[in-house]
Each structure stands twice: as structure tokens, then as C-alpha cells.
Design a protein around this motif. Structure first.
Motif, PDB file in Angstrom:
ATOM      1  N   ARG A 196       6.308   0.787   2.361  1.00 14.17           N
ATOM      2  CA  ARG A 196       7.026   0.851   3.639  1.00 14.17           C
ATOM      3  C   ARG A 196       7.679  -0.500   3.902  1.00 14.17           C
ATOM      4  O   ARG A 196       7.003  -1.523   3.880  1.00 14.17           O
TER       5      ARG A 196
ATOM      6  N   ARG B 284       0.803  -1.221   0.000  1.00 10.88           N
ATOM      7  CA  ARG B 284       0.000   0.000   0.000  1.00 10.88           C
ATOM      8  C   ARG B 284       0.837   1.273   0.000  1.00 10.88           C
ATOM      9  O   ARG B 284       0.494   2.252  -0.651  1.00 10.88           O
ATOM     10  N   GLU B 285       1.948   1.252   0.741  1.00  8.53           N
ATOM     11  CA  GLU B 285       2.703   2.499   0.925  1.00  8.53           C
ATOM     12  C   GLU B 285       4.204   2.356   0.686  1.00  8.53           C
ATOM     13  O   GLU B 285       4.953   3.294   0.955  1.00  8.53           O
TER      14      GLU B 285
ATOM     15  N   TRP C 228       1.826  -0.140  12.235  1.00  7.57           N
ATOM     16  CA  TRP C 228       1.293   0.550  11.052  1.00  7.57           C
ATOM     17  C   TRP C 228      -0.160   0.162  10.821  1.00  7.57           C
ATOM     18  O   TRP C 228      -1.008   1.024  10.563  1.00  7.57           O
TER      19      TRP C 228
END
Length: 264
Positions: A200, A197-198, A210
């Protein structure tokens, strides 16, 4: 991010590094620490010590055997989950090859094989390991050079596609592993979703933290993440979550695949 080496195990790491220097000599490019110890979430009760050894050239079986004897000796004074290490060729590091070939590997799950037939072990413990893409990504972002050339001079970039394929491979059977390894399964699912999603690249604990902040989820799922984080931090054993765990795994895998256009 706490990148300090756990002082309790510094002597062990120094001995491991010395063994690599002694066994591989001028072929040794470097010894590198990655995993939970460099990401600030090492817990002796539940964490292993993750190491990569890079060599430049072919390694004869007699050198592998000599090194493995030292690794097994050091594993006996490691934390409960032991040492996990791979020896890889410098030629596989930059450009980074995936699936990544390795020349030698050890984790405690292979200890009986080595003890029963060490010659067979050093001859046959080689091949490709998809996990090495995830290890190299963590190494480039958080790793520590214990000996030799700096990380970014040795390891080229790991593509997002290769990293994602590596971590997806690690969680695809989450429904099957949930009851046996609930803490690692729950937190691994969280950190994989954080990446798709990010982008990360997080530790297990970071993934759980998170998820609690970033996701809208059922109360039951939130409780599972909170329980897994508590157990991860304290070293306590988490009871098998049963149907709740299976439901959590299915939902997280659905979200991961929904957000994973780069997966192979």
C-alpha cells in the motif's frame, strides 16, 4: 482520494508553472505536483508543497539561477514548510533511474546557502537523491500534471525494490528523529510498514489509519499513533515521546525489516 488542488495556493502553483515555462522554454517537459496536496492530507501548518520539474536537455547555470530566484520569491508566500522542488532530466524518468540524478533542488533548509552564494548553489546543487523514487511512485499513483505531458508518458514504473529502498532510507534513523519530529516519524514508520506488508502506497495520515486497523499492538503504541494523527490533523505540536517513542520506533523497524525481503 481527494486530488483537488488547495485553492488557497492555486495562484502560487500557477506562478511556479509560469516561471518554469519562462526559464526553461522548449526544454520543459512538464511540471508536476505530488505529496500531501494530491493525497488529500495537506495541512498548511505542517505541510510543504512538493513539485517536480522535468526538462529535456542540459540546463545552463544562468537558467538555473533565474529559476531559483523565482522559486525563492514564491517560497516566501508558501505555507510554513515552504516549497520543495527538484528539476530532473527526462532521460532519468523512463526507464526510471535509481538512485535518481537531479539537476537542481530546493527546500527551505537550503535557503541561506542560496542567498549567501547563489552562483555556488546553482553550480553545486545537483547529484543523486534516493527520495526521488518515493516521489515518483506517489506521482504515478496520485500526482497532478500542472503543465506539459501527462505523468505516465514521462515517468516509467518505479520498482517496488527501489521504492522500498527509498522509504527505508527515510526511516532508518527513526529512533534519533523521534523526539524532534514525533508526528512525521511515527506516521512515516506506519506507512512504510503498510507498503512492506501489503504494498500500500499511503500518505502519512493513511499510514497511521492503516496501522490502527491492521496491527495488533501495545496500548501505548496505539496511543502514540492516535496522538500523532490528531496532531497531524489539527496542526498541534506533539510533545517529545521519550522512551515510549523510542520503543515504538524499535518495534516498527523490527516489523519492517521482518517483512522487507525486497530491501537492498
Amino acid at each position: 482520494m481527494n486530488r483537488k488542488i488547495n485553492e488557497k495556493y492555486r495562484s502560487l502553483l500557477d506562478s511556479f508553472t509560469a516561471a518554469a515555462r519562462e526559464c526553461f522554454g522548449e526544454m520543459l517537459t512538464g511540471v508536476y505536483l505530488h505529496g500531501s496536496m494530491v493525497m488529500g492530507c495537506f495541512r498548511p501548518e505542517i505541510s510543504d508543497i512538493d513539485l517536480l520539474v522535468v526538462v529535456d536537455g542540459e540546463v545552463a547555470d544562468n537558467l538555473k539561477l533565474r529559476f531559483m530566484e523565482r522559486v525563492v520569491e514564491l517560497n516566501s508566500i508558501a505555507p510554513a514548510k515552504g516549497l520543495e522542488m527538484s528539476v530532473i532530466a527526462r532521460s532519468a524518468c523512463d526507464p526510471f533511474l535509481y538512485p535518481t540524478p537531479f539537476l537542481l533542488h530546493f527546500s527551505p533548509m537550503h535557503l541561506n546557502w542560496f542567498r549567501s552564494d547563489p552562483k555556488s548553489y546553482v553550480k553545486n546543487m545537483k547529484g543523486d537523491d534516493r527520495d526521488l523514487a518515493a516521489h515518483a511512485m506517489i506521482l504515478r499513483r496520485y500526482g497532478i500534471t500542472l503543465s506539459g505531458e501527462p505523468i505516465h508518458q514521462v515517468f516509467g514504473e518505479v520498482s517496488n525494490a527501489d521504492y522500498l529502498d527509498s522509504v527505508l532510507y527515510d526511516v532508518e534513523e527513526a529512533c534519533e528523529t523521534m523526539d524532534e519530529f514525533p508526528v512525521s516519524t511515527i506516521l512515516n514508520l506506519c506507512r512504510v510498514l503498510a507498503f512492506v506488508r501489503e504494498e500500500r502506497c499511503l500518505s502519512k495520515a493513511g499510514g497511521g489509519q492503516w496501522a490502527l486497523k491492521a496491527l495488533q499492538m501495545d496500548t501505548a503504541h496505539r496511543i502514540l499513533i492516535e496522538e500523532s494523527l490528531e496532531c497531524y490533523t489539527s496542526g498541534k505540536t506533539m510533545p517529545a515521546p521519550g522512551k515510549k517513542g523510542a520503543a515504538f520506533a524499535k518495534e516498527m523497524l523490527r516489523l519492517i525489516h521482518q517483512w522487507a525481503p525486497l530491501s537492498k
